[in-house]
Enzyme design. Structure first.
Site, short mmCIF file in Angstrom:
data_model
loop_
_atom_site.label_atom_id
_atom_site.label_comp_id
_atom_site.label_asym_id
_atom_site.label_seq_id
_atom_site.Cartn_x
_atom_site.Cartn_y
_atom_site.Cartn_z
N GLU A 28 37.10 28.69 36.72
CA GLU A 28 37.25 27.71 37.79
C GLU A 28 36.78 28.32 39.10
O GLU A 28 36.58 29.54 39.19
CB GLU A 28 38.72 27.31 37.90
CG GLU A 28 39.17 26.57 36.65
CD GLU A 28 40.60 26.07 36.74
OE1 GLU A 28 41.06 25.81 37.87
OE2 GLU A 28 41.22 25.97 35.70
N ILE A 78 44.76 24.87 19.14
CA ILE A 78 45.24 25.59 17.96
C ILE A 78 46.68 25.18 17.63
O ILE A 78 47.57 25.32 18.46
CB ILE A 78 45.20 27.12 18.18
CG1 ILE A 78 43.80 27.55 18.63
CG2 ILE A 78 45.62 27.86 16.92
CD1 ILE A 78 43.72 29.03 19.01
N ASP A 116 47.77 33.02 33.85
CA ASP A 116 47.71 32.00 32.80
C ASP A 116 48.18 32.59 31.46
O ASP A 116 49.02 32.00 30.76
CB ASP A 116 46.27 31.48 32.69
CG ASP A 116 46.09 30.47 31.58
OD1 ASP A 116 46.47 29.31 31.77
OD2 ASP A 116 45.58 30.86 30.50
N GLY A 118 45.49 25.78 23.61
CA GLY A 118 44.81 24.48 23.53
C GLY A 118 44.94 23.77 22.19
O GLY A 118 46.01 23.30 21.82
N ARG A 122 43.99 10.36 43.26
CA ARG A 122 42.99 9.60 44.02
C ARG A 122 42.55 8.36 43.23
O ARG A 122 41.83 8.47 42.24
CB ARG A 122 41.75 10.48 44.28
CG ARG A 122 42.05 11.68 45.17
CD ARG A 122 40.96 12.71 45.04
NE ARG A 122 40.97 13.37 43.74
CZ ARG A 122 40.05 14.24 43.31
NH1 ARG A 122 39.04 14.55 44.08
NH2 ARG A 122 40.14 14.80 42.13
N LYS A 161 51.77 24.74 30.92
CA LYS A 161 52.34 26.07 30.61
C LYS A 161 52.97 26.72 31.84
O LYS A 161 53.95 27.45 31.74
CB LYS A 161 51.27 26.99 30.04
CG LYS A 161 50.10 27.28 30.97
CD LYS A 161 48.82 26.80 30.41
CE LYS A 161 47.69 26.80 31.40
NZ LYS A 161 46.46 26.31 30.85
N LYS A 175 51.65 31.80 29.03
CA LYS A 175 51.59 31.52 27.59
C LYS A 175 52.39 32.56 26.80
O LYS A 175 53.04 32.23 25.80
CB LYS A 175 50.13 31.51 27.14
CG LYS A 175 49.36 30.32 27.74
CD LYS A 175 47.87 30.49 27.60
CE LYS A 175 47.11 29.30 28.17
NZ LYS A 175 45.67 29.53 28.29
P1 NDP Z 1 42.69 18.55 36.19
O1 NDP Z 1 42.78 19.22 37.52
O2 NDP Z 1 41.36 18.31 35.61
O3 NDP Z 1 43.43 17.13 36.29
C1 NDP Z 1 44.64 16.96 36.97
C2 NDP Z 1 44.96 15.47 37.05
O4 NDP Z 1 46.22 15.32 37.70
C3 NDP Z 1 43.96 14.67 37.87
O5 NDP Z 1 43.72 13.44 37.25
C4 NDP Z 1 44.67 14.43 39.20
O6 NDP Z 1 44.33 13.21 39.84
C5 NDP Z 1 46.10 14.36 38.75
N1 NDP Z 1 47.05 14.73 39.81
C6 NDP Z 1 47.06 15.87 40.54
N2 NDP Z 1 48.10 15.83 41.40
C7 NDP Z 1 48.73 14.64 41.20
C8 NDP Z 1 49.84 14.00 41.80
N3 NDP Z 1 50.54 14.58 42.78
N4 NDP Z 1 50.20 12.77 41.35
C9 NDP Z 1 49.51 12.16 40.35
N5 NDP Z 1 48.43 12.72 39.76
C10 NDP Z 1 48.06 13.94 40.19
O7 NDP Z 1 43.62 19.38 35.21
P2 NDP Z 1 43.42 19.61 33.64
O8 NDP Z 1 43.23 18.33 32.97
O9 NDP Z 1 42.44 20.70 33.42
O10 NDP Z 1 44.86 20.25 33.25
C11 NDP Z 1 46.00 19.43 33.10
C12 NDP Z 1 47.12 20.26 32.45
O11 NDP Z 1 46.70 20.70 31.17
C13 NDP Z 1 47.51 21.53 33.22
O12 NDP Z 1 48.88 21.76 33.07
C14 NDP Z 1 46.72 22.63 32.50
O13 NDP Z 1 47.30 23.89 32.63
C15 NDP Z 1 46.82 22.13 31.07
N6 NDP Z 1 45.79 22.61 30.19
C16 NDP Z 1 44.48 22.44 30.51
C17 NDP Z 1 43.48 22.90 29.68
C18 NDP Z 1 42.05 22.71 30.00
O14 NDP Z 1 41.20 23.12 29.20
N7 NDP Z 1 41.69 22.08 31.13
C19 NDP Z 1 43.83 23.57 28.41
C20 NDP Z 1 45.24 23.65 28.13
C21 NDP Z 1 46.17 23.20 29.01
P3 NDP Z 1 42.84 12.88 40.32
O15 NDP Z 1 42.05 12.66 39.08
O16 NDP Z 1 42.98 11.66 41.14
O17 NDP Z 1 42.39 14.08 41.08
N1 HSE Z 2 42.12 28.57 31.99
C1 HSE Z 2 42.59 28.56 30.66
C2 HSE Z 2 41.69 29.46 29.80
C3 HSE Z 2 42.59 27.11 30.15
O1 HSE Z 2 40.68 29.98 30.29
O2 HSE Z 2 42.01 29.70 28.66
C4 HSE Z 2 43.49 26.89 28.99
O3 HSE Z 2 44.83 27.10 29.28
#
Ligand code: NDP
Ligand code: HSE
Length: 437
Positions: A188, A134, A199, A132, A43, A103, A203
């Protein structure tokens, strides 16, 4: 070094912020400045606060950004299987380095990414995908490559660890603890991936692949979540000097024919309070690695959160950029051992079983007979009066039995037969026990 950043949510926005704040240090460490070529999002109109980045860098054309000739490194922090898989396979085949935190994709189809990296002669780094912040995958992938890892036991999901820690601290039930985790922003809106163990299973697959030089996917991992863990289970664990954790366990061992194989599983388990993982509370993660020569190693820290995860992403960015500048790539995936993954029934574990029984002669003998028929050895038996009823002949009692190690199939068959036993009124709880034997 030009970076395409795919995703600017919880993790992506912190990657962008840290790239800006630490640009001079990062450039010095890499030997070249980093520039953001573009940031793909879903978006364009979303409020992104005061992110220090020019608005014109945002695009919804992730495909175009990945294909762009002037991109060296693709950083994927979107998540999910598609379209992320297509973007990353294209980038790797085109020789671009990839850093991802995804992952789910690595566990679902890591082979497609590793094959594309080999085809394109490109780097594929994913430190942030497990636990994350670590530093864990690099030690498994590099530092321990001179050793033989026998077992990896971890708490790799922060949400479920927060819930179980809250249940342990307050005596709350699962639903109440989940509500608290949601209010505090740990869980969430849809907590399924965390509480059902998906999840952690993803991992576990990644950890097992690296530890045992074998391709292990999410489908190979036995998975049970924490939704069935009750306040009574937690109280029972406490009475035994234990606590309950959602564990990911990847272990070497022999299969039924004696051939070397691995078992990979995720399930709640009781662990003794003296176990290195027992004191890991709140939303923290920790992974305990047992290696032949190095012995036990413990990795501990924040497994989630924007800034913590971005730290791991940026560490990978520095590594792949250095490699590009030096004209080298990291060693390819190491999957030469190609060990078979044992079914859960052959995993060696222990059970803690609480039975509601009648307190009368012959009951203990009948119950013990079931364990003996399945070749399961009992380690401890404790009998307590049930509820307020006076103890004695015919009154209800609770029998708490803990077994020695046995194959999971034998333990499960024991419980199944106990269910049909006249002497057993009901089975109050069944939990696996890890550690301490
Ligand atoms: P979010 O949902 O916060 O962010 C996802 C982002 O991807 C948003 O910016 C979204 O856009 C964008 N997006 C979604 N679909 C599309 C698309 N089709 N095209 C382009 N952009 C897109 O996710 P997180 O940051 O929490 O997680 C990201 C990754 O990191 C995941 O693989 C997650 O498993 C991994 N991860 C996350 C952790 C955490 O603590 N959150 C920890 C470890 C790993 P928009 O902003 O416009 O909505
Ligand atoms: N949902 C995950 C957790 C985020 O609770 O650990 C990190 O992968």
């Amino acid at each position: 070094m030009r970076l395409a950043i795919l995703g600017c949510g919880t993790v992506g926005s912190e990657v962008v912020r840290l790239l800006h704040e630490q640009s001079a240090d990062l450039a010095a460490r890499i030997g070249a400045p980093l520039e953001i070529a573009g940031i793909a999002v879903r978006r364009l109109g979303r409020d992104r606060g005061d992110l220090p980045v020019a608005p014109e860098l945002f695009t919804t054309d992730a495909v175009g950004l990945v294909k762009s000739e002037d991109v060296d490194v693709v950083v994927e922090v979107v998540g999910g299987i598609e379209p992320a898989r297509g973007w990353l396979v294209d980038a790797l085949r085109a020789g671009k380095s990839v850093v991802t935190a995804n992952k789910a994709l690595l566990a679902e189809d890591g082979a497609a990414l590793h094959d594309a990296a080999a085809d394109g002669g490109a780097d594929l780094y994913y430190e942030a995908a497990v636990a994350g912040a670590i530093p864990l995958l690099r030690p498994l992938r590099e530092s321990l490559h001179g050793d033989r890892i026998n077992r990896v036991t971890g708490i790799v999901n922060g949400t479920t660890n927060f819930i179980l820690s809250a249940m342990d601290a307050t005596g709350a039930g699962f639903a109440e603890a989940l509500e608290e985790a949601t209010e505090l922003g740990y869980a969430e809106a849809d907590p399924t991936a965390d509480v059902e163990g998906f999840d952690a299973a993803a991992k576990a697959a990644i950890l097992a692949s690296l530890a045992f030089h074998t391709r292990v996917g999410a489908a190979d991992v036995h998975r049970e979540g924490i939704t069935e863990v009750t306040a009574a289970d937690v109280a029972s664990a406490k009475a035994m000097g234990c606590t309950i954790k959602l564990l990911c366990i990847a272990a070497r061992g022999a299969d039924a024919t004696g051939r070397e194989s691995v078992s990979v599983r995720v399930h709640p388990a009781m662990i003794p309070l003296g176990h290195p993982l027992a004191s890991v509370g709140d939303a923290y993660n920790a992974v305990f690695v047992e290696a032949e020569a190095a012995g036990p190693l413990m990795f501990y820290g924040r497994g989630a959160g924007g800034a913590a995860t971005a730290s791991a992403v940026l560490g990978d960015v520095v590594a792949v950029c250095r490699n590009r500048l030096a004209g080298v790539r990291a060693p390819s995936e190491s999957a030469y051992a190609d060990l078979a993954v044992r079914p859960m029934g052959e995993a060696l574990t222990r059970y803690h079983v609480s039975l509601d029984v009648a307190d009368k002669p012959g009951v203990l003998a009948a119950v013990a007979g079931v364990f003996a028929r399945h070749d399961v050895s009992i380690a401890t038996v404790r009998q307590v009066p049930a509820g307020a009823e006076p103890a004695g002949r015919g009154a209800d009692a609770v029998l708490v039995i803990v077994t020695h190690t046995a194959p999971d199939a034998a333990l499960a068959a024991t419980v199944e037969e106990l269910r049909g036993l006249d002497a057993v009124r009901s089975i109050a709880s069944v939990l696996r026990v890890e550690g301490g034997e």
